[in-house]
Design an enzyme around this catalytic site. Structure first.
Site, PDB file in Angstrom:
ATOM      1  N   ASP A  54       0.935  -1.127  -0.111  1.00 37.33           N
ATOM      2  CA  ASP A  54      -0.177  -0.062  -0.121  1.00 37.33           C
ATOM      3  C   ASP A  54       0.812   1.168  -0.028  1.00 37.33           C
ATOM      4  OD1 ASP A  54      -1.840   2.065   0.773  1.00 37.33           O
ATOM      5  OD2 ASP A  54      -3.052   0.816   1.905  1.00 37.33           O
ATOM      6  N   HIS A  55       0.926   2.156  -1.200  1.00 36.68           N
ATOM      7  CA  HIS A  55       1.741   2.910  -1.339  1.00 36.68           C
ATOM      8  C   HIS A  55       1.376   4.235  -0.316  1.00 36.68           C
ATOM      9  CE1 HIS A  55       4.956   4.936  -3.075  1.00 36.68           C
ATOM     10  NE2 HIS A  55       5.026   4.945  -4.169  1.00 36.68           N
ATOM     11  N   ARG A  56       0.265   4.179   0.360  1.00 38.25           N
ATOM     12  CA  ARG A  56      -0.038   5.492   1.074  1.00 38.25           C
ATOM     13  C   ARG A  56       0.902   5.314   2.278  1.00 38.25           C
ATOM     14  NH1 ARG A  56      -6.572   4.155   1.683  1.00 38.25           N
ATOM     15  NH2 ARG A  56      -5.383   2.212   1.769  1.00 38.25           N
TER      16      ARG A  56
END
Ligand code: CAO
Length: 293
Positions: free
Chosen positions: A265-267
């Protein structure tokens, strides 16, 4: 073609940014009324109507078909996957681990495995390496809070194992992994997989994982992009190890390389962290003495 329009219609058109001559050419009409101007201004039915859903296709138009209803279970799983794919900005990082040392260790441990009655598959070593890697990279062992304002950091390691069953994909969770040795992990995987296939899992055996592993190594393939199981932050995909020529600085050596695909999850996780996480993981598999400590 000469365009005929009353002066008031012409004024009406020009005030609304419509060139009467251009409209006449486009519509093929030589006499324009206010209705023609209004029609040009209003979006036509073709523009306003929602496009037909591709899922509403009448498949019988194209050849013989048969309808098979889907189970409630697969419909829920499909909805979760769609939520994951449409809400998480996910990236998949690729690497590979040289499995030579693990294969040698498995070979060495075979008599003990036989004596214990344990099938020591390579997946058990992957789960052990992932446990150690999660300990070293605690940010991966976390979940975003519902409003995205914080992270729930997990002080335990639990790993979901995707199991292919006749009734669909199930992801039971192996818990208490920081305390478990390779034998307990191997029997735990076999037990969860057997009970998943027999529909004997208990509800508390699902959910709450640090992250999940999807292993297609028993089947084949060179790599894939697994989809994160929310609220986890990452998932590791394993494909079948195969012998490849690897340059050691002087010559090509035959090495059993296992493709590793980490979707994250690049967040929460940056690409550099993902690369370091997966390299640490591969290093543990390549030097398993540290893994077994
Ligand atoms: N490279 C090479 N060989 C591998 C391997 C790999 N990465 N992973 C497994 N193998 C080997 C095993 O060692 C075993 O070989 P031996 O019998 O010679 O020891 C053989 O392949 C069979 O493995 P397996 O897949 O049956 O068993 P496992 O412990 O590796 O995996 C389980 C168990 C439950 C994960 C697996 O059976 C399964 O269901 N996998 C599918 C998961 C899935 O569908 N994922 C997709 C999710 S997205 O739709």
């Amino acid at each position: 073609m000469t365009t005929v329009a009353s002066p008031s219609t012409r004024k009406y058109a020009l005030e609304r940014g419509i060139d009467p001559e251009a409209l006449a050419r486009r519509t093929g009409r030589s006499f324009l009324t206010r209705e023609d101007i209004d029609a040009a201004l209003s979006p036509g039915p073709a523009q306003t109507a929602a496009p037909p859903s591709p899922w509403e296709t009448d498949h019988a138009l194209y050849g013989p078909v048969e309808f098979e209803p889907r189970s409630r279970f697969s419909r829920i799983a499909a909805a979760n996957l769609a939520v994951s794919a449409s809400t998480i900005p996910a990236v998949t990082h690729h690497d590979a681990a040289d499995m030579g040392a693990i294969d040698a260790l498995r070979h060495e441990l075979r008599p003990e495995a036989d004596a214990r009655g344990v099938k020591l598959t390579v997946l058990a070593f992957h789960i052990l390496a992932l446990t150690r890697t999660l300990d070293a990279f605690p940010r991966f062992n976390a979940s975003l809070s519902a409003d995205g304002g914080g992270l729930w950091l997990k002080r335990h390691v639990a790993i979901g194992v995707a199991v292919d069953t006749p009734h669909g994909l199930v992801v039971p969770v192996l818990r208490g992994l920081q305390r478990r040795k390779i034998w307990s992990i191997a029997t735990g995987i076999a037990d969860l997989a057997a009970r998943a296939r027999a529909r004997k899992l208990r509800p508390e055996e699902m959910g709450g994982a640090s992250m999940s592993v999807s292993s297609l190594g028993g089947i084949g393939g060179r790599g894939f992009t697994p989809i994160i199981n929310p609220p986890e932050l990452a998932i590791l995909g394993l494909s079948r190890a195969r012998v490849e020529p690897v340059w050691d600085g002087e010559a090509f050596q035959p090495r059993a390389m296992c493709p590793l695909d980490l979707t994250y999850d690049h967040r929460v996780i940056d690409g550099a962290q993902a690369a370091a996480f997966l390299r640490h993981y591969a290093d543990l598999l390549e030097a398993p003495a540290r893994l077994m400590l």
